[in-house]
Structures are given as structure tokens and as C-alpha cells.
Design an enzyme around this catalytic site. Structure first.
Site, short mmCIF file in Angstrom:
data_model
loop_
_atom_site.label_atom_id
_atom_site.label_comp_id
_atom_site.label_asym_id
_atom_site.label_seq_id
_atom_site.Cartn_x
_atom_site.Cartn_y
_atom_site.Cartn_z
N ASP A 25 -25.08 36.94 32.43
CA ASP A 25 -25.97 37.08 33.59
C ASP A 25 -25.28 38.06 34.52
OD1 ASP A 25 -27.31 36.88 35.97
OD2 ASP A 25 -27.45 34.69 35.96
N TYR B 114 -17.55 20.74 38.64
CA TYR B 114 -17.45 22.16 38.93
C TYR B 114 -18.60 22.68 39.80
CZ TYR B 114 -13.51 22.19 35.86
OH TYR B 114 -12.29 21.93 35.31
N TYR C 44 -17.92 26.34 40.34
CA TYR C 44 -19.25 26.54 39.80
C TYR C 44 -19.68 28.00 39.94
CZ TYR C 44 -24.08 26.16 38.59
OH TYR C 44 -25.29 26.35 37.96
N LYS D 75 -24.42 28.28 34.82
CA LYS D 75 -24.30 27.57 33.55
C LYS D 75 -23.91 28.54 32.45
CE LYS D 75 -24.24 23.29 33.74
NZ LYS D 75 -23.29 22.43 33.04
C1 F6R Z 1 -29.09 27.03 37.20
C2 F6R Z 1 -29.27 28.19 38.08
C3 F6R Z 1 -30.00 28.01 39.35
C4 F6R Z 1 -29.08 28.14 40.57
C5 F6R Z 1 -29.85 27.87 41.87
C6 F6R Z 1 -28.96 28.05 43.11
O1 F6R Z 1 -28.30 27.33 36.10
O2 F6R Z 1 -28.82 29.28 37.79
O3 F6R Z 1 -30.69 26.80 39.37
O4 F6R Z 1 -28.01 27.26 40.45
O5 F6R Z 1 -30.93 28.76 41.99
O6 F6R Z 1 -28.44 29.33 43.07
P1 F6R Z 1 -27.51 29.93 44.23
O7 F6R Z 1 -26.39 28.96 44.42
O8 F6R Z 1 -27.07 31.24 43.66
O9 F6R Z 1 -28.36 30.06 45.45
MG MG Z 2 -28.46 33.95 37.40
MG MG Z 3 -28.92 32.08 32.91
#
Ligand code: F6R
Ligand code: MG
Ligand code: MG
Length: 365
Positions: free
Chosen positions: A12, A347, A228, A231
Site C-alpha cells: 500500500d 499493535y 500499527y 494490515k
Molecule cells: C484497515 C484500514 C483502515 C484504516 C482506517 C483508519 O486495514 O486500512 O480501516 O485503519 O481508515 O485509518 P487512519 O488511521 O489512516 O485514519
Molecule cells: Mg491504505
Molecule cells: Mg490494504
């Protein structure tokens, strides 16, 4: 012909909108970069995506863990990151944990599954790509494909498969591995692979053909980063037919969506929904988790394909089921078993909340 290597590498490196999809300009950047830089290194390549993860499917004769191939993939992701930054896409360069390439892309953030084999007279393969989940998501389908006669008729009927398969299982926390000989050791193996957050099926080998049948990516991004990051959105390669499971046996486990970890903030369980590449754009609660299956016939290392298998209406019912399960799981909100257990939230941002409140916890009596 010498052996061919199939490398599937994903990362990603920035997505739109939010964590939903890879922008077409990023895909173009990667395609053009690979066309310019791969020179004589690759036989063929395809740039695709699942949700917010860019995926490079590469064929070559350099073998697995080859520094030049890994560097090419790393540089492609770096180049795409530039485009992501230019467009101010979300999480540009997210999965690239280092500033520069250090010899092997494993451990640097991207997920990778590679196998080297002698191309058979006809070589059908299925490449699985998943978003909003983790490597353990392959345990149940790989078990069904290679060990469950209710899924795979060939285990009963095909003399080449009747002997069984060997499963290489990795302990993703303690970095140990063990090989289970199945069917004899099925029950022992299930003790471990049922714990999907800790044990992952890394590879499967045909005992009769004495050859690799499947391989998966087992990188755990958050364990590497120590915090974190996102994923691990794993990939998996399965060889099919002529003593390997039939294509239909390989796709069959995904007709009944199973629960996987990784939905919303990597912190929720949800059903793994099979879908086409085009439909692999998580929406509801950043999900539900998706899986795509791309079929190829290899021809002297060339990728003839892809066939986007889950675009087929035969998986409509699975999608409906996944939506029903998703709806039910969502009704639980922040409660387990929708939300991951505390040890698995290690995490995420959860430890900060724990830390903040630690002083206020007092002994009872
Ligand atoms: C799950 C994923 C999303 C983000 C969520 C919060 O794997 O990628 O659910 O965890 O959108 O994202 P942030 O912390 O970047 O605002
Ligand atoms: Mg992403
Ligand atoms: Mg992804």
C-alpha cells in the site's frame, strides 16, 4: 526450459479515497517504470491491485529471494509513492518501512509470495490477493483446498493427490517453522493453523509430484514496525490441475465466506468477501475484507491472463452471505468477537489508552 519464478509482491503506497483503492495514475507509473527498468530481468509482468494495495505479478528466471528482482519491485513502489505524494493520496508510502533498499524486500514492509518451478506442459495458476486482512486468512482455504475431501474431490479420486500434501507452517511470532505431513498429521496441524493470528501456512508441497503447490506471504507489518501501520493484506499463489487441485477446487472454499481479522483499523473480524478486481474497493466500515482470484496460464513464463474468477455470478451468493454476516458482525459494535481480543490489539492505538489509564487501576480488596 530452465525453471521459472513467479513473484507476487504487494504494498500500500498511497490510496484514494482514504484506504479504498489504488489511483489509476499510480498503476500507470508502476507499469511505465517496470517497462523502462525491467530490461532483460523479467519475462513478463502485470500491475494490478486489491483495494488500496498495489500488486506486482512478475515472472523471471532469477529464482526466489533474488536481490535484483526485489530491488526492482522496491523501486517501482518508491516511484509510485512519488505519484501518490504528488496527488496527495492517502498514506503515501505507507507500507515502505525503510528509506532505501537493503537486499531483500522481506522485512521491509511489502508482502511477498514467490515460487520457483519447472513449467509443466500446461501450467494453470491462481493468484489470490486480499485487502483488509492478514496472512492467517489463507489458513482455512489452504486447508480446505489441500486437505479437505469435502472441498477437494481430487483427494479421494485422483491417485496423484490421494497420497496427500505436506504443509509448511510458520510461527509468525517466534519465527519457527514445522512441516506437517497430511493427511496423517491433520489433527496435529489443526491445533496450530486454527490460531490464524499466530500460525500461517507458508507453503504446500505435493508429495507425489515432489513439487511446490502453493505459497503465501506471511509478513506481519505491524510486528516489523513495532506499531500499527496497517494490515498485512496478504497474497497467495496456487498451482492447479494435473495432480494439483482443479481450478474449481481451489476457488471453492471462498464460496462460504469465513471470518478474518483486519477490518476497520485492523481491529475487527469480518467475512472475507470474494469479488472482482473492480469490486475490490472496501466501503462499508472500510470493508468488508476482500479477496480477488486471478487465473493465469503460464506460457514459457509469459502470463496468459488474467481471468478475474470472482467476477463470476457463481460467487453472487457468497457475496450476499458475506454482506449478511457483515451486517450481523457490525451490530456488535465495539464488542468482541467483532472487535479483536486485547492481545491482538497490541499493535494498534489500544496500548496508549491502557497506558493513559494504568495509574487509575487499583487492586480490588
Ligand atoms: C484497515 C484500514 C483502515 C484504516 C482506517 C483508519 O486495514 O486500512 O480501516 O485503519 O481508515 O485509518 P487512519 O488511521 O489512516 O485514519
Ligand atoms: Mg491504505
Ligand atoms: Mg490494504
Amino acid at each position: 526450459m530452465s525453471k521459472v519464478t513467479l513473484s507476487v509482491i504487494k504494498a500500500d503506497v498511497g490510496s484514494y479515497v482514504g484506504h479504498s483503492c489504488v489511483h489509476p495514475e499510480l498503476m500507470e507509473t508502476a507499469e511505465q517504470f517496470l517497462a523502462r527498468k525491467s530490461e532483460s530481468l523479467l519475462i513478463d509482468c502485470l500491475v494490478t491491485h486489491v483495494g488500496d494495495d498495489m500488486v506486482l505479478i512478475l515472472t523471471h528466471e532469477q529464482g526466489t529471494d533474488n536481490a535484483a528482482i526485489h530491488e526492482l519491485a522496491w523501486d517501482t513502489f518508491m516511484e509510485a509513492t512519488q505519484t501518490a505524494r504528488k496527488l496527495k493520496l492517502y498514506g503515501a508510502g505507507q507500507d515502505l518501512l525503510a528509506d532505501s533498499f537493503s537486499g531483500n524486500i522481506k522485512g521491509m514492509g511489502p508482502g511477498i509470495a514467490e515460487m520457483e518451478f519447472e513449467e509443466r506442459p500446461s501450467e494453470p495458476v491462481v493468484v489470490f490477493l486480499a485487502d483488509k486482512t492478514e496472512p492467517g486468512a489463507w489458513n482455512l482455504p489452504l486447508y480446505k483446498i489441500f486437505a479437505d475431501p469435502f472441498n477437494t474431490a481430487g483427494l479421494v479420486i485422483d491417485p496423484k493427490m490421494h497420497v496427500g500434501f505436506d504443509f509448511e507452517v510458520h510461527d509468525l511470532i517466534e519465527h519457527k517453522r514445522i512441516v506437517f505431513r497430511c493427511p496423517e498429521e491433520l489433527y496435529d496441524m489443526l491445533v496450530f493453523i486454527g490460531a490464524m493470528g499466530r500460525y500461517g501456512i507458508k507453503a504446500v508441497y505435493s508429495r507425489t509430484l515432489n513439487d511446490i503447490a502453493a505459497v503465501s506471504s506471511t509478513q506481519r507489518l505491524n510486528l516489523m514496525a513495532g506499531r500499527y501501520v496497517g494490515k498485512d493484506d496478504p497474497v497467495c499463489i496456487v498451482r492447479c490441475q494435473s495432480g494439483m487441485p482443479a481450478v474449481g477446487e481451489v476457488l471453492e472454499p471462498f464460496a462460504r465466506p469465513h471470518l478474518v481479522a483486519g477490518w476497520m483499523r485492523g481491529s475487527h473480524y469480518g467475512p472475507l468477501m470474494p469479488c472482482s478486481v473492480k469490486q475490490s474497493t472496501p466501503t462499508r466500515f472500510d470493508g468488508p475484507p476482500r479477496v480477488v482470484a486471478l487465473g493465469f496460464q503460464l506460457c514459457h513464463g509469459k502470463l496468459v491472463g488474467p481471468q478475474d474468477f470472482f467476477a463470476d455470478p457463481a460467487f453472487d451468493l457468497a457475496r450476499r452471505k458475506a454482506n449478511e454476516i457483515a451486517d450481523y458482525m457490525r451490530s456488535l459494535g465495539p464488542f468482541e468477537p467483532h472487535r479483536l481480543g486485547l492481545d491482538e490489539l497490541e499493535y494498534t492505538t489500544m496500548p496508549e489508552v491502557m497506558e493513559k489509564l494504568s495509574e487509575r487501576f487499583e487492586p480490588i480488596e
